[in-house]
Structure formats: C-alpha cells, structure tokens
Design an enzyme around this catalytic site. Structure first.
Site, PDB file in Angstrom:
ATOM      1  N   HIS A 237       2.711   6.236   7.968  1.00 41.06           N
ATOM      2  CA  HIS A 237       2.912   5.038   6.850  1.00 41.06           C
ATOM      3  C   HIS A 237       3.933   5.920   5.782  1.00 41.06           C
ATOM      4  O   HIS A 237       3.955   5.310   4.684  1.00 41.06           O
ATOM      5  CB  HIS A 237       1.774   4.695   6.188  1.00 41.06           C
ATOM      6  CG  HIS A 237       0.954   3.764   7.046  1.00 41.06           C
ATOM      7  ND1 HIS A 237      -0.569   3.438   6.992  1.00 41.06           N
ATOM      8  CD2 HIS A 237       1.506   3.054   8.182  1.00 41.06           C
ATOM      9  CE1 HIS A 237      -0.634   2.442   7.790  1.00 41.06           C
ATOM     10  NE2 HIS A 237       0.110   2.635   8.912  1.00 41.06           N
TER      11      HIS A 237
ATOM     12  N   TYR B 218       4.414   4.214  -7.132  1.00 43.96           N
ATOM     13  CA  TYR B 218       4.331   5.591  -6.253  1.00 43.96           C
ATOM     14  C   TYR B 218       4.449   6.768  -7.279  1.00 43.96           C
ATOM     15  O   TYR B 218       4.197   8.080  -7.006  1.00 43.96           O
ATOM     16  CB  TYR B 218       5.381   5.555  -5.258  1.00 43.96           C
ATOM     17  CG  TYR B 218       5.083   4.362  -4.169  1.00 43.96           C
ATOM     18  CD1 TYR B 218       5.542   3.216  -4.093  1.00 43.96           C
ATOM     19  CD2 TYR B 218       4.035   4.998  -3.359  1.00 43.96           C
ATOM     20  CE1 TYR B 218       4.802   2.297  -3.352  1.00 43.96           C
ATOM     21  CE2 TYR B 218       3.488   3.864  -2.255  1.00 43.96           C
ATOM     22  CZ  TYR B 218       3.753   2.713  -2.436  1.00 43.96           C
ATOM     23  OH  TYR B 218       3.487   1.489  -1.477  1.00 43.96           O
TER      24      TYR B 218
ATOM     25  N   ARG C  17       0.930   7.738  -8.189  1.00 48.30           N
ATOM     26  CA  ARG C  17       0.560   8.477  -6.944  1.00 48.30           C
ATOM     27  C   ARG C  17       0.975   9.833  -6.469  1.00 48.30           C
ATOM     28  O   ARG C  17       0.057  10.530  -6.377  1.00 48.30           O
ATOM     29  CB  ARG C  17       0.810   7.640  -5.431  1.00 48.30           C
ATOM     30  CG  ARG C  17       0.492   6.073  -5.477  1.00 48.30           C
ATOM     31  CD  ARG C  17      -0.865   5.711  -5.293  1.00 48.30           C
ATOM     32  NE  ARG C  17      -1.864   6.046  -6.246  1.00 48.30           N
ATOM     33  CZ  ARG C  17      -1.577   5.270  -7.593  1.00 48.30           C
ATOM     34  NH1 ARG C  17      -0.949   4.340  -7.633  1.00 48.30           N
ATOM     35  NH2 ARG C  17      -2.612   5.452  -8.432  1.00 48.30           N
TER      36      ARG C  17
ATOM     37  N   GLN D  74      -2.720   8.062   8.383  1.00 49.26           N
ATOM     38  CA  GLN D  74      -1.941   7.162   7.628  1.00 49.26           C
ATOM     39  C   GLN D  74      -1.703   7.211   6.221  1.00 49.26           C
ATOM     40  O   GLN D  74      -1.009   6.412   5.350  1.00 49.26           O
ATOM     41  CB  GLN D  74      -3.097   5.928   7.555  1.00 49.26           C
ATOM     42  CG  GLN D  74      -3.458   5.456   8.940  1.00 49.26           C
ATOM     43  CD  GLN D  74      -4.572   4.544   8.929  1.00 49.26           C
ATOM     44  OE1 GLN D  74      -4.455   3.209   8.840  1.00 49.26           O
ATOM     45  NE2 GLN D  74      -5.921   4.805   9.073  1.00 49.26           N
ATOM     46  N   ASN D  75      -2.107   8.570   5.665  1.00 48.10           N
ATOM     47  CA  ASN D  75      -2.043   8.990   4.360  1.00 48.10           C
ATOM     48  C   ASN D  75      -0.467   9.458   3.952  1.00 48.10           C
ATOM     49  O   ASN D  75       0.098   9.977   4.883  1.00 48.10           O
ATOM     50  CB  ASN D  75      -2.942  10.211   4.202  1.00 48.10           C
ATOM     51  CG  ASN D  75      -4.221   9.826   4.269  1.00 48.10           C
ATOM     52  OD1 ASN D  75      -4.691   8.547   4.338  1.00 48.10           O
ATOM     53  ND2 ASN D  75      -5.206  10.795   4.391  1.00 48.10           N
TER      54      ASN D  75
ATOM     55  N   GLY E  74     -12.239   8.934   7.753  1.00 49.88           N
ATOM     56  CA  GLY E  74     -11.737   8.297   6.561  1.00 49.88           C
ATOM     57  C   GLY E  74     -10.796   7.422   6.644  1.00 49.88           C
ATOM     58  O   GLY E  74      -9.760   7.064   5.730  1.00 49.88           O
ATOM     59  N   THR E  75     -10.871   6.456   7.788  1.00 51.18           N
ATOM     60  CA  THR E  75     -10.067   5.067   7.726  1.00 51.18           C
ATOM     61  C   THR E  75     -11.131   3.950   7.928  1.00 51.18           C
ATOM     62  O   THR E  75     -11.941   3.920   8.901  1.00 51.18           O
ATOM     63  CB  THR E  75      -8.996   5.220   8.660  1.00 51.18           C
ATOM     64  OG1 THR E  75      -8.431   3.822   9.040  1.00 51.18           O
ATOM     65  CG2 THR E  75      -9.590   5.631  10.224  1.00 51.18           C
ATOM     66  N   SER E  76     -10.841   2.979   7.352  1.00 56.93           N
ATOM     67  CA  SER E  76     -11.519   1.675   7.451  1.00 56.93           C
ATOM     68  C   SER E  76     -11.085   0.965   8.876  1.00 56.93           C
ATOM     69  O   SER E  76     -11.794   0.118   9.256  1.00 56.93           O
ATOM     70  CB  SER E  76     -11.249   0.544   6.377  1.00 56.93           C
ATOM     71  OG  SER E  76      -9.821   0.425   6.068  1.00 56.93           O
TER      72      SER E  76
HETATM   73  N1  APR Z   1     -14.983  10.937   3.338  1.00 56.16           N
HETATM   74  C1  APR Z   1     -14.791  10.269   4.333  1.00 56.16           C
HETATM   75  N2  APR Z   1     -14.478   8.826   4.534  1.00 56.16           N
HETATM   76  C2  APR Z   1     -14.437   8.172   3.346  1.00 56.16           C
HETATM   77  C3  APR Z   1     -14.870   8.884   2.097  1.00 56.16           C
HETATM   78  C4  APR Z   1     -15.266  10.245   2.099  1.00 56.16           C
HETATM   79  N3  APR Z   1     -15.563  10.770   1.002  1.00 56.16           N
HETATM   80  N4  APR Z   1     -14.567   7.938   0.943  1.00 56.16           N
HETATM   81  C5  APR Z   1     -14.436   6.774   1.541  1.00 56.16           C
HETATM   82  N5  APR Z   1     -14.482   7.071   2.917  1.00 56.16           N
HETATM   83  C6  APR Z   1     -14.147   5.882   3.986  1.00 56.16           C
HETATM   84  C7  APR Z   1     -14.353   4.388   3.555  1.00 56.16           C
HETATM   85  O1  APR Z   1     -15.653   4.222   4.011  1.00 56.16           O
HETATM   86  C8  APR Z   1     -13.487   3.845   4.487  1.00 56.16           C
HETATM   87  O2  APR Z   1     -14.008   3.338   5.627  1.00 56.16           O
HETATM   88  O3  APR Z   1     -12.608   5.915   4.012  1.00 56.16           O
HETATM   89  C9  APR Z   1     -12.120   4.706   4.825  1.00 56.16           C
HETATM   90  C10 APR Z   1     -11.177   4.252   3.471  1.00 56.16           C
HETATM   91  O4  APR Z   1     -10.512   3.004   3.909  1.00 56.16           O
HETATM   92  P1  APR Z   1      -9.370   2.525   3.395  1.00 56.16           P
HETATM   93  O5  APR Z   1      -9.311   2.476   1.708  1.00 56.16           O
HETATM   94  O6  APR Z   1      -8.820   1.128   3.913  1.00 56.16           O
HETATM   95  O7  APR Z   1      -7.966   3.442   3.434  1.00 56.16           O
HETATM   96  P2  APR Z   1      -7.185   3.457   5.106  1.00 56.16           P
HETATM   97  O8  APR Z   1      -8.041   3.068   6.411  1.00 56.16           O
HETATM   98  O9  APR Z   1      -6.366   4.806   5.200  1.00 56.16           O
HETATM   99  O10 APR Z   1      -6.267   2.285   4.853  1.00 56.16           O
HETATM  100  C11 APR Z   1      -5.265   2.101   5.766  1.00 56.16           C
HETATM  101  O11 APR Z   1      -3.922   0.527   4.438  1.00 56.16           O
HETATM  102  O12 APR Z   1      -3.195  -0.043   2.442  1.00 56.16           O
HETATM  103  C12 APR Z   1      -2.841   0.389   3.530  1.00 56.16           C
HETATM  104  O13 APR Z   1      -0.944   1.748   3.875  1.00 56.16           O
HETATM  105  C13 APR Z   1      -2.356   1.966   3.220  1.00 56.16           C
HETATM  106  O14 APR Z   1      -2.543   3.803   4.881  1.00 56.16           O
HETATM  107  C14 APR Z   1      -3.344   2.523   4.272  1.00 56.16           C
HETATM  108  C15 APR Z   1      -3.805   1.686   5.162  1.00 56.16           C
END
Ligand code: APR
Length: 233
Positions: free
Chosen positions: A107, A56, A59, A89-90, A173-175
């Site tokens: 988070h 951390y 980070r 979630q960031n 921006g979240t998976s």
């Molecule tokens: N603009 C928009 N989206 C983007 C970009 C971008 N430039 N680059 C990547 N992405 C997308 C990816 O396609 C993906 O769908 O952002 C998403 C990132 O997904 P993750 O890396 O899984 O991040 P997140 O969804 O925030 O993870 C959720 O998992 O590890 C834990 O606590 C952690 O809060 C986090 C949680």
C-alpha cells in the site's frame, strides 16, 4: 549448500501498534477519527488536497518518533536461518529499520512521494512535512506514495509470487479486511502451515491450510512463532 526454508510474512498495522502507531480498525483506530473518503481516496486528493496532505504529514511525524519493536527485530533476526520475505500493508518503514532486507509494501511508503500522473515516479521525502507546492519533473503536484482505496495495487502480483513459493506463512497484525491484500492468505500451496499472530479476531475464513493462531500482541507472539517455526521447518 542446503536451501534455506522460505518463509513469507504478511503484516498489517497491528505489528506497529507496540511501536506507538495507530491501527485503522481497532476501537481507537484511525478510521474512528477520520473518514476514509476524506483522506484515503483519489477523489479526496482532488477535492481537498490540503486535508489529505495534512493527514499523511501527521502519520509521518508520528513515524519519526516511533521505533521498531521486539517483533520487528525477531523477524529481522530470522533472516539468518530462513529465506524470509515480508509483504506488508504498512506504509511505515519499521521492518526496514529493524534490519529486514526483503520488504514489499503493498500500500505504498509514507516516507516517499510520487508524481500525480506517473505512479512510477517516486522520490523520498526529507522530514515529516510535504511541501504542498512541490512538483515532479512532469509538472504534476506531488502526492503521498500511498495506494488509496479504489486504486490498483501494483505490488500485488509480486506478493502472490512470494506467498505461493513459501514453505510457511506468518500473518501478523492484520484484520484481513481489505482486498486484494487479504486474499493473499489463499495463495499458499496446499498443506503449507499458516501461523497467525493477533490478540484480536482477524477474518481467517479464507485460510484453507493448517493454521496455528497465537492470540498475543506482536512482540510476544513473534517470539513464540519463531520457536514454533523452528520446530516445524
Ligand atoms: N499486535 C498484533 N496485532 C495487533 C496488535 C498488536 N499489538 N494490536 C492490534 N492488532 C491487530 C488487530 O486485532 C487487527 O486484527 O491488528 C489488526 C489491525 O487491523 P487494521 O487496523 O484493519 O489494520 P490492517 O489490517 O493493516 O488494515 C489493512 O486497511 O485502511 C487500510 O490501507 C490501510 O493497509 C491498511 C489496510
């Protein structure tokens, strides 16, 4: 005075990618370089505290040199015409630094530390490096103010309230891979439009609502979403 339409925005690591911060699950993401069980679980903190603190610290050091991007600024600018709440979630503070005034961190927050025994005792951290010996008044060693895997998500109920009251939901921006956070998309009222901004393939299987997918990076996608929202609301 006319009520401003309510927009809920649900963001993940992808919105900070264009600010230079790593995502988690992209091919070069953090979880390609670290094991979750080594840096993001209560067991890891108990078993190997220095490794978790160092993770951390790194980070936090990256965050100090990162700046909000145009997508963060576009969201902050929308507060003029909409009642906009961000659920993120960031653990970075880029939404706040861009000027967003209502941000819920599901988070935790990288620039804060918390007591190891009282999760409500939270303190800001100066700079990027945590003093590993620093203790809370309750005598416990401080830990990063981050929700680890396997821990409860205290802000989840608040997040559900925000999403369930929204006239429109933006997901950026979240998976949508981590629960309970990802289940937020199922809390929008029936018929409420959902706008998803992501160049990749988030798991939108839980979305039962009319969905517009903007397959663009956040900064560009947010500009398009802002125009679309004004047409819809
Ligand atoms: N603009 C928009 N989206 C983007 C970009 C971008 N430039 N680059 C990547 N992405 C997308 C990816 O396609 C993906 O769908 O952002 C998403 C990132 O997904 P993750 O890396 O899984 O991040 P997140 O969804 O925030 O993870 C959720 O998992 O590890 C834990 O606590 C952690 O809060 C986090 C949680």
């Amino acid at each position: 005075m006319e009520r401003k339409p309510k927009i809920a925005v649900f963001t993940g690591a992808g919105v900070s990618a264009e600010s230079g911060l790593s995502t988690f699950r992209d091919s070069d993401g953090l979880w390609a370089h670290y094991r979750i069980e080594d840096v993001c679980t209560p067991e890891a903190l108990a078993r190997n505290r220095p490794t978790v603190i160092e993770f951390y610290n790194l980070r936090r050091r990256e965050l100090l040199s990162a700046r909000p991007n145009a997508g963060h600024s576009a969201l902050a600018g929308m507060e003029e015409d909409f009642h906009l709440d961000i659920v993120t979630q960031n653990i970075d503070d880029l939404h706040e630094r861009a000027g967003s005034s209502r941000v819920v961190h599901l988070h935790g927050e990288l620039r804060k530390l918390q007591s190891t025994i009282d999760r409500n005792w939270i303190v800001p951290i100066e700079g990027w490096e945590q003093n590993p010996e620093e203790r809370a008044p309750d005598g416990s060693l401080l830990r990063p103010f981050v929700v680890f895997f396997g821990e409860s998500v205290p802000m989840f109920d608040r997040a559900c309230e925000i999403v369930s009251r929204a006239d429109l939901l933006i997901v950026a921006g979240t998976s949508l891979a981590v629960y309970p956070a990802a289940s937020l998309v199922s809390y929008v009222k029936v018929g409420i439009p959902v706008v998803v901004i992501d160049p990749g393939d988030p798991d939108i299987s839980l979305v039962r609502n009319p969905i517009t997918l903007i397959r663009k990076p956040f900064a560009e996608g947010m500009a398009r979403a802002a125009r679309l929202v004004r047409e819809i609301l």
